[in-house]
Design an enzyme around this catalytic site. Structure first.
Site: not given
Ligand SMILES: NC(=O)c1ccc[n+]([C@@H]2O[C@H](COP(=O)([O-])OP(=O)(O)OC[C@H]3O[C@@H](n4cnc5c(N)ncnc54)[C@H](O)[C@@H]3O)[C@@H](O)[C@H]2O)c1
Length: 311
Positions: A12, A32, A137, A176, A178, A206, A267
């Site tokens: 992003i 970064d 996270y 990224k 997986a 989603r 999930y």
């Protein structure tokens, strides 16, 4: 304007840095540590890049006075279980950005939060509902939102805008692995001639959002008049079967999904954003439907117009 983008080599952040530079002709500085982000994402970027951990102050004086910070740097792999590392990078990284802003009088800060703060909460998910993060996270993002709230209460002349991104997809995410979007994973499977593999029976929903809408949300947030935290999504969730339909249509293929058992005890069956607050506070109106976003993304991948098409 002089803009600082942390995490600017990432998915992003690089889309945002290139848009700020290309569309608005802003001067852009990237911070970064290149732990995950890839230099190819910044092909054509003309600004300065400071390679440094955002949680340290090593970048502060090198960056100097800027007009706004767009803070994207974070550990973004939601399967990372190292709590100490996640909290250090995500929460202390944000604390460092806020301290930098105070030292240099940077009155505007836009930062990336996440739909992971809602966990398996009720849909449509709205900003005031109970936050139920299911992993470290998501927890780190809740703490960032709390930090932003207390900072804004203490510093009334600063505007701090948190953007709770939902499931973002688009060019610049190949690095990224997986942790890239399911749309990219399924594209790669179809591209290699395999049937796309999804959990039984592909009906989990989603709220996918195309990265071009996420960039737009950041640009709008830069003009926000007051501190807030808002959802950033399409507001129109689709299921995984629909994603495969859109990919087949965009790629000219006809591969049926291959279903397999979901091995996870936790999930999210559905994510769906309530976008009313985003409309009111940052005038956010998503432009890309799932079908159009996937078509545009596939065109970019197939046309090798983006660096990741070569990988
Ligand atoms: N992609 C999504 O679907 C999504 C959804 C919700 C929230 N977000 C949030 O959006 C932001 C950007 O995510 P992304 O998808 O572009 O991920 P990304 O992993 O591609 O980008 C993160 C960038 O931060 C850099 N970074 C990591 N740790 C760092 C550190 N300590 N110091 C400096 N740089 C560091 C990485 O090298 C990488 O370039 C993140 O804050 C993420 O949590 C993303």
């Amino acid at each position: 304007m002089r803009c600082l983008v942390t995490g600017g080599a990432g998915f992003i952040g690089s889309n945002l840095a290139l848009s700020l530079e290309g569309e608005r002709e802003d001067e852009v500085i990237v911070v970064d540590d290149f732990s995950v982000g890839h230099f190819k994402n910044l092909t054509g970027f003309g600004g300065d890049i400071i390679s440094c951990g955002v949680q340290d102050s090593c970048w502060w004086d090198k960056a100097g006075k800027v007009d706004i910070v767009f803070h994207q740097a974070a550990i973004t792999d939601t399967t990372v279980e190292d709590q100490k590392k996640m909290m250090m990078v995500n929460v202390d990284g944000f604390r460092s950005v806020l301290d930098f802003a105070v030292k240099y009088g940077v009155k505007k800060i836009v930062y990336a939060s996440s739909a992971a703060v809602y966990g398996n909460g009720n849909c449509p998910m709205h900003e005031e509902q109970k936050l139920l993060p299911e992993n470290i996270y998501g927890f780190s993002k809740v703490v960032m939102d709390n930090l932003a709230k207390s900072f804004s209460a203490r510093h009334k002349d600063f505007v701090v805008v948190g953007l709770r991104y939902f499931n973002v997809y688009g060019p610049g995410e190949y690095h990224k692995g997986a942790a890239a979007s399911m749309i990219y994973q399924l594209y790669m499977q179809i591209k290699s001639g395999k049937r796309p593999r999804i959990f039984k029976f592909g009906e989990q929903m989603r709220d996918f959002v195309y990265v071009k809408d996420v960039v737009r949300a950041n640009l709008n947030a830069a003009d926000a008049g007051k501190s807030c935290v808002v959802n950033v999504a399409s507001g129109r969730p689709g299921n995984f079967n629909r994603v495969i339909e859109c990919l087949n249509s965009a790629m000219g293929t006809n591969l049926e999904p291959e279903y397999f058992d979901n091995p996870y005890s936790f999930y999210q069956n559905k994510t769906h954003a309530d976008l009313r607050k985003a409309k009111t506070f940052i005038n956010y109106r998503p432009q890309w439907s799932l079908e159009e976003g996937i078509r545009d993304y596939v065109n970019l991948l197939e046309g090798k117009k983006q660096a990741q098409a070569n990988v």
